[in-house]
Design a protein around this motif. Structure first.
Motif, PDB file in Angstrom:
ATOM      1  N   PRO A   1       4.369  29.597  55.542  1.00 20.81           N
ATOM      2  CA  PRO A   1       3.720  30.598  54.903  1.00 20.81           C
ATOM      3  C   PRO A   1       4.633  31.771  54.997  1.00 20.81           C
ATOM      4  N   ILE A   2       4.479  32.877  53.965  1.00 18.96           N
ATOM      5  CA  ILE A   2       5.157  34.262  53.839  1.00 18.96           C
ATOM      6  C   ILE A   2       4.053  35.353  54.131  1.00 18.96           C
ATOM      7  N   GLY A   3       2.835  34.927  54.375  1.00 18.71           N
ATOM      8  CA  GLY A   3       1.872  35.691  54.598  1.00 18.71           C
ATOM      9  C   GLY A   3       0.335  34.982  54.701  1.00 18.71           C
TER      10      GLY A   3
ATOM     11  N   ASP B   1      10.543  32.470  60.985  1.00 22.66           N
ATOM     12  CA  ASP B   1       9.549  33.086  61.045  1.00 22.66           C
ATOM     13  C   ASP B   1       8.564  33.122  59.878  1.00 22.66           C
ATOM     14  N   ALA B   2       9.070  33.127  58.528  1.00 29.26           N
ATOM     15  CA  ALA B   2       8.409  33.029  57.351  1.00 29.26           C
ATOM     16  C   ALA B   2       9.196  32.351  56.516  1.00 29.26           C
ATOM     17  N   GLY B   3       8.477  31.599  55.449  1.00 28.67           N
ATOM     18  CA  GLY B   3       9.257  31.112  54.245  1.00 28.67           C
ATOM     19  C   GLY B   3      10.002  29.911  54.572  1.00 28.67           C
ATOM     20  N   THR B   4      11.120  29.982  53.869  1.00 25.55           N
ATOM     21  CA  THR B   4      12.179  28.648  53.981  1.00 25.55           C
ATOM     22  C   THR B   4      13.323  29.078  54.838  1.00 25.55           C
ATOM     23  N   PRO B   5      13.498  28.356  55.973  1.00 23.48           N
ATOM     24  CA  PRO B   5      14.716  28.458  56.773  1.00 23.48           C
ATOM     25  C   PRO B   5      15.837  28.721  55.802  1.00 23.48           C
ATOM     26  N   LEU B   6      16.789  29.196  56.257  1.00 24.48           N
ATOM     27  CA  LEU B   6      18.381  29.425  55.631  1.00 24.48           C
ATOM     28  C   LEU B   6      18.271  30.398  54.478  1.00 24.48           C
ATOM     29  N   ILE B   7      17.020  30.845  54.070  1.00 21.16           N
ATOM     30  CA  ILE B   7      17.088  31.936  53.060  1.00 21.16           C
ATOM     31  C   ILE B   7      16.726  33.255  53.830  1.00 21.16           C
ATOM     32  N   SER B   8      18.074  33.844  54.010  1.00 22.49           N
ATOM     33  CA  SER B   8      18.161  35.139  54.753  1.00 22.49           C
ATOM     34  C   SER B   8      17.366  34.838  56.263  1.00 22.49           C
ATOM     35  N   ASP B   9      17.634  33.649  56.684  1.00 24.79           N
ATOM     36  CA  ASP B   9      17.115  33.452  57.860  1.00 24.79           C
ATOM     37  C   ASP B   9      18.118  32.372  58.558  1.00 24.79           C
ATOM     38  N   PRO B  10      18.083  32.123  59.947  1.00 29.01           N
ATOM     39  CA  PRO B  10      19.058  31.349  60.692  1.00 29.01           C
ATOM     40  C   PRO B  10      18.679  29.557  60.036  1.00 29.01           C
TER      41      PRO B  10
ATOM     42  N   CYS C   1       8.684  30.748  49.496  1.00 27.56           N
ATOM     43  CA  CYS C   1       9.913  31.414  49.498  1.00 27.56           C
ATOM     44  C   CYS C   1       9.603  32.400  48.763  1.00 27.56           C
ATOM     45  N   ALA C   2       9.749  33.654  49.556  1.00 27.34           N
ATOM     46  CA  ALA C   2       9.351  35.265  48.943  1.00 27.34           C
ATOM     47  C   ALA C   2      10.085  35.165  47.469  1.00 27.34           C
ATOM     48  N   PHE C   3      11.551  35.195  47.493  1.00 24.29           N
ATOM     49  CA  PHE C   3      12.240  35.516  46.249  1.00 24.29           C
ATOM     50  C   PHE C   3      11.624  34.584  45.251  1.00 24.29           C
TER      51      PHE C   3
ATOM     52  N   PHE D   1      16.573  40.882  45.189  1.00 27.93           N
ATOM     53  CA  PHE D   1      17.084  41.553  46.566  1.00 27.93           C
ATOM     54  C   PHE D   1      15.955  41.448  47.536  1.00 27.93           C
ATOM     55  N   TYR D   2      16.124  41.519  48.966  1.00 27.01           N
ATOM     56  CA  TYR D   2      15.223  41.596  49.887  1.00 27.01           C
ATOM     57  C   TYR D   2      15.394  42.971  50.395  1.00 27.01           C
ATOM     58  N   GLU D   3      14.281  43.561  50.832  1.00 29.61           N
ATOM     59  CA  GLU D   3      14.766  45.198  51.215  1.00 29.61           C
ATOM     60  C   GLU D   3      13.643  45.340  52.285  1.00 29.61           C
TER      61      GLU D   3
ATOM     62  N   GLU E   1       4.178  42.446  49.561  1.00 21.90           N
ATOM     63  CA  GLU E   1       3.296  41.904  50.184  1.00 21.90           C
ATOM     64  C   GLU E   1       2.652  40.528  49.466  1.00 21.90           C
ATOM     65  N   ILE E   2       3.570  39.627  49.062  1.00 20.89           N
ATOM     66  CA  ILE E   2       3.179  38.412  48.424  1.00 20.89           C
ATOM     67  C   ILE E   2       2.334  37.652  49.106  1.00 20.89           C
ATOM     68  N   SER E   3       1.237  37.169  48.435  1.00 18.71           N
ATOM     69  CA  SER E   3       0.164  36.342  48.991  1.00 18.71           C
ATOM     70  C   SER E   3      -0.848  36.898  50.129  1.00 18.71           C
TER      71      SER E   3
ATOM     72  N   GLU F   1       6.243  44.013  53.328  1.00 18.97           N
ATOM     73  CA  GLU F   1       7.367  43.134  53.065  1.00 18.97           C
ATOM     74  C   GLU F   1       7.599  43.316  51.434  1.00 18.97           C
ATOM     75  N   ILE F   2       9.055  43.369  51.012  1.00 19.99           N
ATOM     76  CA  ILE F   2       9.335  43.638  49.670  1.00 19.99           C
ATOM     77  C   ILE F   2      10.439  43.037  49.238  1.00 19.99           C
ATOM     78  N   VAL F   3      10.283  42.130  47.964  1.00 16.21           N
ATOM     79  CA  VAL F   3      11.409  41.722  47.022  1.00 16.21           C
ATOM     80  C   VAL F   3      11.682  42.921  45.859  1.00 16.21           C
TER      81      VAL F   3
HETATM   82  N1  SAM Z   1      13.184  32.903  54.574  1.00 20.49           N
HETATM   83  C1  SAM Z   1      12.155  33.845  53.917  1.00 20.49           C
HETATM   84  C2  SAM Z   1      11.756  33.429  52.570  1.00 20.49           C
HETATM   85  O1  SAM Z   1      12.015  32.193  52.421  1.00 20.49           O
HETATM   86  O2  SAM Z   1      11.694  34.145  51.626  1.00 20.49           O
HETATM   87  C3  SAM Z   1      12.687  35.209  54.105  1.00 20.49           C
HETATM   88  C4  SAM Z   1      12.986  35.887  55.261  1.00 20.49           C
HETATM   89  S1  SAM Z   1      13.776  37.366  55.294  1.00 20.49           S
HETATM   90  C5  SAM Z   1      14.357  37.771  57.085  1.00 20.49           C
HETATM   91  C6  SAM Z   1      12.466  38.366  55.137  1.00 20.49           C
HETATM   92  C7  SAM Z   1      12.460  38.995  53.853  1.00 20.49           C
HETATM   93  O3  SAM Z   1      11.608  38.343  53.013  1.00 20.49           O
HETATM   94  C8  SAM Z   1      11.328  40.353  54.033  1.00 20.49           C
HETATM   95  O4  SAM Z   1      12.052  41.575  54.673  1.00 20.49           O
HETATM   96  C9  SAM Z   1      11.010  40.663  52.471  1.00 20.49           C
HETATM   97  O5  SAM Z   1      12.275  41.532  51.823  1.00 20.49           O
HETATM   98  C10 SAM Z   1      11.084  39.068  52.092  1.00 20.49           C
HETATM   99  N2  SAM Z   1       9.541  38.756  52.224  1.00 20.49           N
HETATM  100  C11 SAM Z   1       9.176  37.972  53.244  1.00 20.49           C
HETATM  101  N3  SAM Z   1       7.838  37.729  52.953  1.00 20.49           N
HETATM  102  C12 SAM Z   1       7.568  38.613  51.844  1.00 20.49           C
HETATM  103  C13 SAM Z   1       6.126  38.784  51.261  1.00 20.49           C
HETATM  104  N4  SAM Z   1       4.944  38.220  51.609  1.00 20.49           N
HETATM  105  N5  SAM Z   1       6.210  39.466  50.345  1.00 20.49           N
HETATM  106  C14 SAM Z   1       7.332  40.152  49.654  1.00 20.49           C
HETATM  107  N6  SAM Z   1       8.397  39.931  50.202  1.00 20.49           N
HETATM  108  C15 SAM Z   1       8.651  39.218  51.365  1.00 20.49           C
END
Ligand code: SAM
Length: 280
Positions: free
Chosen positions: A14-16, A86-95, A117-119, A162-164, A191-193, A221-223
């Motif tokens: 999960p991303i949150g 740590d959150a979301g899908t691995p390899l998407i801005s992640d190792p 996946c946040a984006f 973009f992620y920011e 802060e999605i979800s 957390e921001i997209v």
């Molecule tokens: N692997 C993750 C994915 O699948 O989205 C992204 C990892 S990246 C290191 C972390 C960035 O994803 C955050 O700085 C933010 O830009 C975005 N992000 C992650 N969780 C989010 C959320 N709940 N709401 C908005 N953006 C989020």
């Protein structure tokens, strides 16, 4: 659940909201022989919540080769390994890229377990065209490099994602406004979800002011998403400004032409300059 052996599973988490964890992800993490995680302490919380007791090892793309080799050895022994971030899908801005690449090169099965996946979540609810888009990940942190990266996208027709980081979001939106223009639509998805989820779509000039006026929008957390440039045109310049710039560029270097055109048309100098670059 019986897992295939000698498989590397790439598991989204999960991303949150923990309720977004999919049942298949829980089963794979419970049944795997080993889980490679970006931050084992962070993942321990997820493990406790879902009663997962599988051993965890740390993995980063900059992990020494030994760490990658050890994980690959486990696959060679016929074991099942799962990779999470740590959150979301691995390899998407992640190792994970190096591990996936090496596992594939050695002939192991690499199986994705899809999930958050946040984006993708942001794009699905943003209200910007989603048929074609470009995921840019994090922009460079330093202002000059960031501006250069944005300028390279000045003529991009697809929706840009973009992620920011929260402490940079205002500066980045300001830089986007200068490059893409006041009227270009953009979205902040924050802060999605989670409890304070916010998705706001406005022209860039208004979005900058909206975020500036409410410090809560500079947290969490921001997209960011920006609508692409109108097809067939490489910037948002109106026809008259383009005409003035074309005439001036025949006589003057781009910087000077942009400064004079800004006096004549009232259009932002940087926007005019960017347009001249996109004409080369
Ligand atoms: N692997 C993750 C994915 O699948 O989205 C992204 C990892 S990246 C290191 C972390 C960035 O994803 C955050 O700085 C933010 O830009 C975005 N992000 C992650 N969780 C989010 C959320 N709940 N709401 C908005 N953006 C989020």
């Amino acid at each position: 659940m019986g897992l295939d052996t000698a498989v590397l599973y790439i598991v989204a988490t999960p991303i949150g909201n923990l309720a977004d964890m999919v049942p298949r992800a829980i089963e794979v993490l419970q049944s795997a022989d080993l889980v490679a995680a970006e931050d084992t302490r962070h993942s321990q919380r997820l493990f406790s919540h879902f009663s997962i007791e599988t051993p965890l090892v740390a993995y980063h793309d900059h992990s020494d080769d030994q760490r990658t080799t050890k994980i690959l050895q486990r696959l060679e022994q016929g074991q099942t390994v799962a990779l999470i971030s740590d959150a979301g899908t691995p390899l998407i801005s992640d190792p994970g890229y190096r591990l996936v690449r090496e596992a594939r090169e050695r002939g192991f099965n690499v199986v994705p377990i899809p999930g958050a996946c946040a984006f993708v979540a942001a794009l699905s609810a943003a209200g910007l065209p989603s048929d074609r888009f470009t995921f840019e990940g994090f922009l460079p942190a330093k202002p000059l490099a960031r501006e250069k990266a944005l300028q390279a996208l000045a003529g991009e027709a697809r929706t840009m994602v973009f992620y920011e980081a929260p402490h940079r979001v205002l500066d980045t939106l300001e830089a986007m406004r200068l490059v893409f223009g006041d009227t270009r639509e953009a979205v902040i998805a924050r802060e999605i979800s989670k409890a304070f989820e916010t998705i706001q779509l406005l022209p860039l000039a208004e979005l900058v002011e909206w975020v500036r006026a409410d410090s809560n929008q500079q947290r969490g957390e921001i997209v960011l998403l920006v609508r692409g440039a109108a097809e067939g045109r490489s910037s948002e310049l109106d026809a008259e400004s383009e005409r003035v710039m074309t005439l001036l560029l025949a006589e003057l270097p781009p910087k000077r032409a942009a400064a004079v055109a800004a006096e004549i048309t009232g259009v932002n100098k940087k926007l005019l300059y960017n347009w001249s670059l996109s004409q080369k």
